[in-house]
Design an enzyme around this catalytic site. Structure first.
Site, PDB file in Angstrom:
ATOM      1  N   GLN A 130       0.831  -1.202   0.000  1.00  0.00           N
ATOM      2  CA  GLN A 130       0.000   0.000   0.000  1.00  0.00           C
ATOM      3  C   GLN A 130       0.865   1.251   0.000  1.00  0.00           C
ATOM      4  O   GLN A 130       0.588   2.215  -0.726  1.00  0.00           O
ATOM      5  CB  GLN A 130      -0.905  -0.008   1.231  1.00  0.00           C
ATOM      6  CG  GLN A 130      -1.904   1.110   1.247  1.00  0.00           C
ATOM      7  CD  GLN A 130      -2.785   1.104   0.025  1.00  0.00           C
ATOM      8  OE1 GLN A 130      -3.199   0.049  -0.436  1.00  0.00           O
ATOM      9  NE2 GLN A 130      -3.023   2.262  -0.555  1.00  0.00           N
ATOM     10  N   HIS A 161       2.191   3.103  -3.245  1.00  0.00           N
ATOM     11  CA  HIS A 161       1.393   3.925  -4.160  1.00  0.00           C
ATOM     12  C   HIS A 161       1.835   5.388  -4.185  1.00  0.00           C
ATOM     13  O   HIS A 161       1.699   6.057  -5.201  1.00  0.00           O
ATOM     14  CB  HIS A 161      -0.090   3.855  -3.793  1.00  0.00           C
ATOM     15  CG  HIS A 161      -0.761   2.627  -4.315  1.00  0.00           C
ATOM     16  ND1 HIS A 161      -0.883   2.364  -5.658  1.00  0.00           N
ATOM     17  CD2 HIS A 161      -1.349   1.579  -3.682  1.00  0.00           C
ATOM     18  CE1 HIS A 161      -1.519   1.218  -5.829  1.00  0.00           C
ATOM     19  NE2 HIS A 161      -1.805   0.705  -4.646  1.00  0.00           N
ATOM     20  N   GLU A 178     -10.339   2.193   3.123  1.00  0.00           N
ATOM     21  CA  GLU A 178     -10.586   1.761   1.741  1.00  0.00           C
ATOM     22  C   GLU A 178     -10.343   0.244   1.627  1.00  0.00           C
ATOM     23  O   GLU A 178     -11.195  -0.498   1.183  1.00  0.00           O
ATOM     24  CB  GLU A 178      -9.641   2.526   0.805  1.00  0.00           C
ATOM     25  CG  GLU A 178      -9.780   2.140  -0.662  1.00  0.00           C
ATOM     26  CD  GLU A 178      -8.628   2.681  -1.518  1.00  0.00           C
ATOM     27  OE1 GLU A 178      -7.597   3.112  -0.937  1.00  0.00           O
ATOM     28  OE2 GLU A 178      -8.757   2.649  -2.752  1.00  0.00           O
ATOM     29  N   HIS A 179      -9.144  -0.181   2.017  1.00  0.00           N
ATOM     30  CA  HIS A 179      -8.801  -1.609   2.053  1.00  0.00           C
ATOM     31  C   HIS A 179      -8.661  -2.038   3.506  1.00  0.00           C
ATOM     32  O   HIS A 179      -8.044  -1.324   4.301  1.00  0.00           O
ATOM     33  CB  HIS A 179      -7.469  -1.879   1.348  1.00  0.00           C
ATOM     34  CG  HIS A 179      -7.427  -1.446  -0.079  1.00  0.00           C
ATOM     35  ND1 HIS A 179      -6.859  -0.255  -0.467  1.00  0.00           N
ATOM     36  CD2 HIS A 179      -7.878  -2.034  -1.212  1.00  0.00           C
ATOM     37  CE1 HIS A 179      -6.952  -0.126  -1.779  1.00  0.00           C
ATOM     38  NE2 HIS A 179      -7.572  -1.188  -2.267  1.00  0.00           N
ATOM     39  N   ASP A 189      -6.580  -6.083  -6.017  1.00  0.00           N
ATOM     40  CA  ASP A 189      -6.138  -5.029  -6.921  1.00  0.00           C
ATOM     41  C   ASP A 189      -6.120  -5.508  -8.366  1.00  0.00           C
ATOM     42  O   ASP A 189      -6.282  -4.712  -9.290  1.00  0.00           O
ATOM     43  CB  ASP A 189      -4.707  -4.582  -6.552  1.00  0.00           C
ATOM     44  CG  ASP A 189      -4.685  -3.727  -5.298  1.00  0.00           C
ATOM     45  OD1 ASP A 189      -5.748  -3.205  -4.918  1.00  0.00           O
ATOM     46  OD2 ASP A 189      -3.599  -3.597  -4.694  1.00  0.00           O
ATOM     47  N   HIS A 195     -53.366  18.065  -7.847  1.00  0.00           N
ATOM     48  CA  HIS A 195     -52.982  16.671  -7.618  1.00  0.00           C
ATOM     49  C   HIS A 195     -54.214  15.868  -7.202  1.00  0.00           C
ATOM     50  O   HIS A 195     -54.409  14.725  -7.624  1.00  0.00           O
ATOM     51  CB  HIS A 195     -51.931  16.568  -6.504  1.00  0.00           C
ATOM     52  CG  HIS A 195     -50.539  16.895  -6.957  1.00  0.00           C
ATOM     53  ND1 HIS A 195     -50.155  18.134  -7.386  1.00  0.00           N
ATOM     54  CD2 HIS A 195     -49.416  16.114  -7.044  1.00  0.00           C
ATOM     55  CE1 HIS A 195     -48.878  18.126  -7.714  1.00  0.00           C
ATOM     56  NE2 HIS A 195     -48.398  16.911  -7.517  1.00  0.00           N
TER      57      HIS A 195
END
Lengths: 429, 429
Positions: free
Chosen positions: A255, A258, A322-323, A356, A415
């Site tokens: 991770q 990145h 996220e993960h 991934d 209506h």
């Protein structure tokens, strides 16, 4: 990694904070690029490509010939790997197809819900240091399964005005309908307004740097939807003594690779595992080609220990990763009680890399705590749900009075009248 | 109504255009209200309530006593009507619940998808000329079915600092957890940041005037999601000689009653029905209490005739109506080929009012052409989809090579290494 032992709840917000994005600084640039592309179309696209990508393009759309050439240039081994991944991603996303939902809520009142594909979608694939062809799989495969008729893709050209072969191969394999050598703000603006070459789309997907992120947000002012707001990628691992320190370290490092702003957190109820993980991180880090990036991300990362499962789970839900990797003896507790996470990886043989690339789940996921309210990209991201109803004479007689009374109480006489007219006709039959 | 016969495709964009929103003009006000509420909390909420709603509140949260009082004040007839509507809306939204989706994409690679509720949601209910309690049904019922734990509601107080009884009754009936007498920009800002009294929420729902619309868009800068962008309400009726001109007129008028910017369109393949519809509109209009509003909306409305079904359908899809009524002999053709619409009403006994109040479908729908990419509010609007995966030793051996090859091709060595470590250990076992 910085270590925190049983932090107080009032300290959690600080521990969970992400780098703040500098939205406002970029907006004026984004607004002016949008304005130019709205009025000047392809000419402005080419001008900004010269300016930002340092390349002069006559033709921004990738030709059939370029695609054919790219396809032949990819190795058989890489092609097989991509095809295996495609097959798994297809299986998992095809299983997400749902049937029409139909309910007769009262006698004569039939309501149903159906999904129809978003007709035109735009995929943004970042360029930069490496060709991110895996993101094409994650976006184009569900778009194709949903039945989107126009799948437009934009990705920035390299200095010689080309896209990587593997990007062209993957886009072609997944049924992208038009590929453009356009990146950054100008790509997002081009797909929002449409130009002489680039079709306008209804929804934009895909990750990108801060310019692309702000441009996608800006596009929502012009009748375009986006998949989700984006931020730096994140991983939270929760581990106890059943975890393998070398695997935990490898996952945290993958991770961290990145970018220097990657968010990496280890939560544990067993502080005794921390030294072994730290040592493994040092050992493995030394051998990584992206060492300088990884080192910086790891320096900002955190190890947090909690005395109980309850506190650990509460913290994790508060963070909304996220993960989220679970390497715990009592893994079901951590699965069943997770409320906010993008994608969850369970057990020692389930690295984040699997999701991934090739297991079948999508890797386009909510960051920055957005797992609290956003889904990752999935098949439904490419559909709209529409509702239908058909009411019989009997049906309107069954619900007509209720409608009349409610419309009257809301002060909406027309209506009410739409129902009264019908009920009167039926009473006189 | 203005009449257009077989307009050329190049004229469609003009015929489909909606009033443009004046976003930029309102943004500075919205930004400053947000800033004040972020720093001053309840005090700023009260200050803006004095300024905009002309009322001085000590307590912004509605008390148990006020709710109890409101509940007793609603007539039995109106309560029964609301309960009938609630029952139908519950049936239709409960049917939208889905099971976990689970796929073994390869031997040893188990992927699954589950939905978890968004924990904290905020509902905005407009005030103004009439109490719009029907919107509470449409938002709180699915929130409750999804299992949202905190359902916060804000609605502007009247001049004496109260909410209408029927609003309190409906909110209580549907399980809203906290009700606040706060409207406009200050309500949206309050639910975005949280104050001493108002909880912060993860997602905001509900319609509103242009200030609320811009405030909701602004809230997306602060980690809050919104249901959809909003615009004036719309109706498109497609009718032929099988339609009842008096019903068509009543439906068009019921839409026009919402406001002078309401969008009302009649499409027909049978121009001979137009005079009868026009005459019915004049007759019915004369008797409506909101005549002055309706007249203005009808003056801007359009009747468009097309020589073929194909052209009519293409135009309708191009327009993407929020509400779409089909009164055609060949109704299936118009159902099956609709690609962009919020909610569809089929046949002579299915007025839009039915879906607005009581049939079971949701009335919170995409306007302004957003039916091309947004769903109306539905059960999924209150969920996030999360993915999970669990891979066995055998599983990682099955997909490991593909992951390694793809990670290498993307230049992500740490991603590759997370797999290599595991494969090496397994090879040495």
């Amino acid at each position: 990694m910085k270590q925190f032992n049983n932090p107080l709840p009032k300290e959690w917000a600080d521990l969970s904070s992400r780098p703040t994005s500098s939205y406002e600084d970029i907006e004026p640039l984004v607004a002016s690029v949008f304005e130019d592309i709205k009025t000047e179309g392809d000419n402005a696209i080419k001008m900004y490509t010269r300016k930002f990508d340092k390349v002069n393009l006559n033709q921004i759309q990738v030709s059939e010939k370029e695609i054919a050439f790219g396809v032949t240039n990819v190795s058989t081994e890489l092609k097989s790997a991509i095809e295996l991944a495609k097959s798994n991603i297809e299986k998992f996303h095809r299983a997400q197809k749902t049937d029409r939902i139909s309910v007769e809520t009262q006698d004569g009142v039939l309501c149903w819900q159906e999904k129809r594909p978003i007709q035109k979608v735009g995929l943004y694939i970042p360029g930069g240091s490496a060709p991110l062809f895996s993101t094409i799989l994650m976006l184009a495969i569900p778009a194709k399964i949903a039945g989107c008729s126009e799948i437009v893709m934009c990705s920035p050209p390299d200095k010689s005005g080309n896209l990587p072969d593997v990007v062209l191969y993957t886009a072609h394999l997944c049924g992208v309908t038009k590929i453009f050598k356009v990146g950054g703000i100008q790509a997002i603006a081009g797909m929002s307004f449409g130009t002489e070459s680039i079709p306008s789309v209804h929804k934009l997907f895909g990750p990108g740097n801060q310019y692309v992120t702000v441009a996608k947000q800006w596009a929502t002012r012009y009748n375009v939807a986006i998949d989700m707001p984006a931020g730096p990628s994140e991983l939270l691992v929760v581990a106890d003594e059943s975890a393998n320190p070398s695997y935990v370290a490898a996952d945290l490092l993958s991770q961290a690779e990145h970018g220097i702003d990657s968010q990496v957190i280890l939560v544990t109820t067993t502080p005794s595992i921390i030294p072994a993980v730290q040592m493994e991180i040092e050992d493995q880090l030394a051998q990584l080609p992206r060492k300088s990036i990884v080192e910086k991300a790891i320096a900002n990362s955190k190890v947090i220990s909690f005395p109980t499962d309850d506190l650990a789970i509460e913290f994790i839900n508060n963070y909304g990763p996220e993960h989220y990797i679970i390497c715990m003896k009592n893994e079901d507790l951590y699965i069943d009680n997770i409320e906010n996470a993008g994608s969850v990886f369970v057990g020692n043989y389930t690295p984040e890399s699997a999701g991934d690339y090739a297991s079948g789940t999508n890797h386009t996921l909510p960051t920055n705590g957005y797992a609290k309210q956003y889904s990752g990209v999935n098949l439904d991201s490419f559909f709209k749900q529409m509702t239908f109803q058909k009411i019989t004479a009997k049906g309107i007689q069954n619900i007509g009075n209720a409608i009349q009374r409610m419309a009257e109480a809301e002060g909406l006489e027309a209506h009410r009248n739409a129902v009264t007219l019908r009920l009167n006709d039926l009473a006189n039959e």
